[in-house]
Design a protein around this motif. Structure first.
Motif, short mmCIF file in Angstrom:
data_model
loop_
_atom_site.label_atom_id
_atom_site.label_comp_id
_atom_site.label_asym_id
_atom_site.label_seq_id
_atom_site.Cartn_x
_atom_site.Cartn_y
_atom_site.Cartn_z
N VAL A 338 -4.94 69.06 18.19
CA VAL A 338 -4.93 68.26 16.96
C VAL A 338 -5.96 67.13 17.06
O VAL A 338 -6.66 66.81 16.10
CB VAL A 338 -3.52 67.70 16.69
N GLU A 339 -6.07 66.52 18.24
CA GLU A 339 -7.07 65.45 18.42
C GLU A 339 -8.48 66.01 18.29
O GLU A 339 -9.36 65.37 17.70
CB GLU A 339 -6.88 64.80 19.79
N LEU A 340 -8.74 67.18 18.85
CA LEU A 340 -10.05 67.81 18.69
C LEU A 340 -10.34 68.10 17.22
O LEU A 340 -11.47 67.93 16.74
CB LEU A 340 -10.12 69.11 19.49
N LEU A 341 -9.32 68.52 16.49
CA LEU A 341 -9.49 68.81 15.07
C LEU A 341 -9.81 67.54 14.29
O LEU A 341 -10.67 67.54 13.40
CB LEU A 341 -8.21 69.46 14.53
N LYS A 342 -9.13 66.45 14.63
CA LYS A 342 -9.41 65.18 13.97
C LYS A 342 -10.86 64.76 14.15
O LYS A 342 -11.45 64.13 13.26
CB LYS A 342 -8.48 64.08 14.52
N HIS A 343 -11.44 65.08 15.30
CA HIS A 343 -12.83 64.72 15.58
C HIS A 343 -13.80 65.81 15.13
O HIS A 343 -15.00 65.75 15.47
CB HIS A 343 -13.01 64.46 17.08
N MET A 344 -13.31 66.78 14.38
CA MET A 344 -14.15 67.84 13.79
C MET A 344 -14.93 68.61 14.86
O MET A 344 -16.09 68.99 14.65
CB MET A 344 -15.10 67.24 12.75
N GLN A 345 -14.31 68.82 16.03
CA GLN A 345 -14.93 69.63 17.08
C GLN A 345 -15.17 71.04 16.53
O GLN A 345 -14.25 71.66 16.00
CB GLN A 345 -14.01 69.69 18.29
N PRO A 346 -16.39 71.58 16.62
CA PRO A 346 -16.69 72.88 16.01
C PRO A 346 -15.74 73.99 16.44
O PRO A 346 -15.28 74.78 15.60
CB PRO A 346 -18.13 73.16 16.46
N GLU A 347 -15.45 74.09 17.74
CA GLU A 347 -14.55 75.14 18.20
C GLU A 347 -13.15 74.98 17.59
O GLU A 347 -12.49 75.98 17.27
CB GLU A 347 -14.47 75.14 19.73
N ALA A 348 -12.71 73.74 17.45
CA ALA A 348 -11.40 73.49 16.84
C ALA A 348 -11.41 73.89 15.37
O ALA A 348 -10.40 74.40 14.84
CB ALA A 348 -11.02 72.02 16.99
N LEU A 349 -12.52 73.70 14.69
CA LEU A 349 -12.64 74.10 13.29
C LEU A 349 -12.63 75.62 13.15
O LEU A 349 -12.08 76.16 12.18
CB LEU A 349 -13.92 73.53 12.68
N VAL A 350 -13.20 76.32 14.11
CA VAL A 350 -13.15 77.79 14.08
C VAL A 350 -11.71 78.27 14.25
O VAL A 350 -11.26 79.21 13.58
CB VAL A 350 -14.06 78.40 15.17
#
Length: 409
Positions: A338-350
């Motif tokens: 969830v933290e990676l998603l909040k920071h718009m990490q590309p892999e998390a967005l995939v």
């Protein structure tokens, strides 16, 4: 010499009581907004039904955005601060308003009728067993103020999807009533027991749908807003899941069966048998080869593996519903992801795009609709051509009719 200013004769009640000049900005004046007060202009607006004042309802996309912008400061903060407990007791301050005669209006009677009658007419093909529960919702809400406010908020949110002319009006009222419901809930501090388990369970059900609907609304055009709304929804779902899980054993077997029937469709499964259990295999291969910090890679892999379990549950089970699979992922997804998603990490967005396929399979739910397909488009547009191979399956899967995958919702 003292500088005189023109008095504001049409200012809000809060500014008059505080003896400050109101700038008369609607729907919320700036003084009340800065002081985190509920402006009386909101209450005045809520007492006018669209049929009486259609010209003032925010119907265009620009007006809807303006309404959401004015409410975002206080109300999204309230939603995001719900704790992950079975009481949700400490998130909100006591309300700075209002007299009892301002709590309900003719608009709310209209929303109650919509929930009891029109809502079922729109949903009976998806949930044929829903009609026997609607009376239970209303009957319980009469003695539970926070549930009544959320029921009306829920009705207003649904009304916004069927009344295109005044959808902005109903979106605004849905947000206002939802905030009021949460404030009442936390000020009451209910303890889960035999007397409170039913209203708390019903409240958690309505609010879980409502928060997903907010992700859909925020994600119309902006991926950043969609991600923010989704991460807030994840936090809320964890608390709501704890309530529902604790309340469920307190119900009789008859009541449990009644709730289960309301979630199922009468149409037989025509999906053609289980799908292959490899929806996320390619994504896992990409993650293995990606140049990511070990902790980040571990968080993403964990989120993907859990997502694959949700796809598997739909393929192998006749009783597990799409919405249950969606909720399970929202509750189980790692905090680190969830933290990676909040920071718009590309892999998390995939990973999010692959979860959007699960949302796509639940598109018959009014509060989800086209959210899955739209999230995939937003992620694809944000990441660009370099990530095409990562997003090939979500793009292809959301291009199909979701009904061919699942007939039980």
């Amino acid at each position: 010499m003292r500088k005189f200013h023109k008095k504001s004769k049409l200012g809000c009640k809060q500014c008059k009581a505080r003896r400050v000049k109101c700038d008369e900005t609607r729907p919320v004046c700036r003084k009340c907004s800065h002081a985190s007060l509920e402006c009386s202009f909101i209450l005045e607006k809520a007492t006018k039904c669209p049929a009486d004042d259609v010209s003032t309802a925010p119907t265009s996309r620009a007006n809807v955005d303006a309404v959401q912008a004015t409410t975002a400061k206080g109300q999204h903060t309230i939603l995001s601060s719900l704790p992950v407990t079975t009481t949700l007791a400490t998130a909100l301050p006591p309300p700075p308003y209002t007299s009892l005669d301002e709590r309900f209006s003719a608009l709310h009677l209209r929303l109650l009728r919509h929930f009891e009658h029109d809502f079922y007419q729109h949903q009976r093909k998806v949930h044929p067993g829903l009609d026997e529960l609607l009376a239970l919702f209303v009957e319980t809400a009469w003695t539970t103020p926070y549930l009544l406010d959320e029921l009306l908020a829920y009705a207003a949110a649904h009304k916004s999807t069927v009344d295109r002319v005044s959808n902005g009006f109903y979106l605004y009222e849905a947000k206002r009533l939802q905030t009021r419901a949460l404030t009442l809930y936390n000020s009451e501090r209910p303890i889960l027991c035999d007397e409170t388990c039913l209203p708390m369970f019903l409240f958690s059900g309505l609010l879980s749908h409502h928060t997903m609907f907010e992700v859909r609304i925020e994600g119309l055009h902006d991926l950043r807003l969609a991600v923010d709304a989704l991460t807030q929804s994840i936090e809320i779902h964890r608390g709501l899941h704890a309530i529902a899980r604790s309340a469920w054993p307190m119900f009789s077997e008859q009541d449990q069966q009644r709730f289960t029937r309301s979630c199922q469709r009468e149409i037989p499964d025509v999906s053609g048998g289980p799908r292959s259990r490899d929806e996320c295999n390619t994504l896992l291969d990409h993650l293995d080869q990606a140049h990511l910090e070990p902790v980040c890679k571990s968080m993403c892999r964990s989120a993907v593996e859990d997502l694959q379990e949700r796809f598997d549950s739909l393929s192998l089970s006749d009783t597990h519903t799409t919405w249950a699979a969606i909720q399970d992922w929202l509750v189980a997804v790692p905090v680190g992801y969830v933290e990676l998603l909040k920071h718009m990490q590309p892999e998390a967005l995939v990973v999010l795009a692959h979860f959007a396929v699960l949302l796509h399979y639940g598109a018959e739910h009014w509060f989800i609709a086209d959210l899955g397909a739209r999230l995939v488009q937003l992620v694809n547009g944000h990441l660009g051509p370099h990530w095409e191979t990562w997003l090939e399956w979500p793009i292809r899967a959301t291009a199909n009719d979701p009904n061919r995958y699942r007939t039980k919702y």
